[in-house]
Design an enzyme around this catalytic site. Structure first.
Site, mmCIF file in Angstrom:
data_model
loop_
_atom_site.group_PDB
_atom_site.id
_atom_site.type_symbol
_atom_site.label_atom_id
_atom_site.label_comp_id
_atom_site.label_asym_id
_atom_site.label_seq_id
_atom_site.Cartn_x
_atom_site.Cartn_y
_atom_site.Cartn_z
ATOM 1 N N CYS A 77 0.857 -1.199 0.000
ATOM 2 C CA CYS A 77 0.000 0.000 0.000
ATOM 3 C C CYS A 77 0.888 1.243 0.000
ATOM 4 C CB CYS A 77 -0.895 0.017 1.238
ATOM 5 S SG CYS A 77 -1.925 -1.435 1.468
ATOM 6 N N CYS A 96 -8.192 -2.886 -4.003
ATOM 7 C CA CYS A 96 -6.791 -2.563 -4.260
ATOM 8 C C CYS A 96 -5.919 -3.813 -4.242
ATOM 9 C CB CYS A 96 -6.276 -1.569 -3.227
ATOM 10 S SG CYS A 96 -6.867 0.124 -3.472
ATOM 11 N N CYS A 153 -34.159 1.018 19.571
ATOM 12 C CA CYS A 153 -33.221 1.337 20.648
ATOM 13 C C CYS A 153 -32.708 2.769 20.576
ATOM 14 C CB CYS A 153 -32.036 0.379 20.615
ATOM 15 S SG CYS A 153 -32.418 -1.319 21.105
ATOM 16 N N HIS A 154 -32.427 3.249 19.372
ATOM 17 C CA HIS A 154 -31.685 4.498 19.239
ATOM 18 C C HIS A 154 -32.522 5.706 18.824
ATOM 19 C CE1 HIS A 154 -27.968 2.449 20.111
ATOM 20 N NE2 HIS A 154 -28.276 1.523 19.226
ATOM 21 N N CYS A 209 -24.896 -6.115 17.603
ATOM 22 C CA CYS A 209 -26.223 -5.612 17.968
ATOM 23 C C CYS A 209 -27.321 -6.525 17.418
ATOM 24 C CB CYS A 209 -26.412 -4.202 17.433
ATOM 25 S SG CYS A 209 -25.439 -2.947 18.269
#
Length: 264
Positions: free
Chosen positions: A63, A104, A171-172, A225
């Site tokens: 990389c 990549c 939940c959120h 979750c």
């Protein structure tokens, strides 16, 4: 009414998702971690950084050989984590940073890409997020492809499924301010909901999970979750998972990355 009572009981007792004693960490240990070294940063530097520099494939490309100039990682790569998921013309779809790494590896290094659940892919992803710390999140949600994924991500966020008929939204958004597993439920974005301050979730993932003793990406956290909610986990890199990541990350657009984070 029965369904509402059942869902409410989850947040009051926490029984469905386990207990703080079984899965949590003490406030004292949490304080020690906060004052000391973040294992996520060590993982990013020592594992992810080493992989970034490692020559691979028939031509021995790394990389770094493509993206380092004068000893510094070029800015577009060092800040890339703030802009993913994003549309990739060569794929014709929105992809995550983890998938960009795979692309990549296959296209430029000529090697079999690390799987999305591998330690190596997570390490490279975490390293790029580590480099991007301090960069404001700015995922595109206005171009045609990005808007499609954003809207689909909102759909996935609100979709109730699984044996407990729960969604991210339950939940959120609906249950913010309630206690679950000895932690207060908060909105995932930067804006408050019903008086509860937003957690800006996307600004600290990938994060070192102390209860798991490893670094997890945002999509890997979603899987945790989903399992706790009694749902069949969405596959990493699926359209549903990438769209969900894009939607959740967009909720924190403008917030600076604090990656890798440190979570219970």
């Amino acid at each position: 009414m029965k369904a509402k009572k059942t869902i409410g009981a989850l947040f009051i007792s926490g029984a469905v998702f386990g207990t703080f004693a079984a899965e949590g960490i003490s406030a004292e240990d949490w304080a020690l971690y906060q004052e000391g070294i973040n294992p996520g940063e060590v993982f990013a530097e020592e594992v992810g950084g080493a992989l970034f520099e490692k020559p691979m494939g028939p031509e021995g490309k790394s990389c770094a050989s493509c993206h380092t100039k004068n000893g510094e990682v070029e800015e577009r790569v060092a800040t890339a984590a703030a802009y993913y998921p994003k549309y990739d013309p060569s794929c014709g779809k929105v992809i995550s940073l983890e998938q960009r790494i795979q692309l990549c590896q296959k296209k430029y290094q000529g090697v079999k890409p690390f799987s999305l659940k591998s330690k190596e892919n997570t390490a490279l992803t975490t390293y790029l997020f580590y480099l991007a710390a301090g960069t404001p999140i700015n995922v595109d949600i206005s171009s045609p492809a990005a808007k499609e994924y954003y809207e689909y991500g909102r759909y996935v966020f609100t979709l109730k499924r699984g044996k407990r008929h729960l969604s991210c939204q339950v939940c959120h958004e609906f249950a913010v301010g309630k206690l679950l597993r000895m932690q207060w439920l908060k909105p995932l974005g930067k804006d408050p909901i019903m008086g509860s301050e937003g957690s800006r979730a996307a600004d600290h993932w990938p994060a070192f999970r102390m209860t798991k003793n490893k670094v997890q990406t945002l999509q890997q956290r979603f899987i945790g979750c989903q399992k706790q909610a009694g749902q069949k986990p969405l596959p990493l890199g699926s359209k549903e998972m990438v769209a969900l990541e894009l939607y959740v990350k967009s909720l924190s657009n403008g917030v600076e990355l604090k990656t890798p984070g440190l979570r219970r």
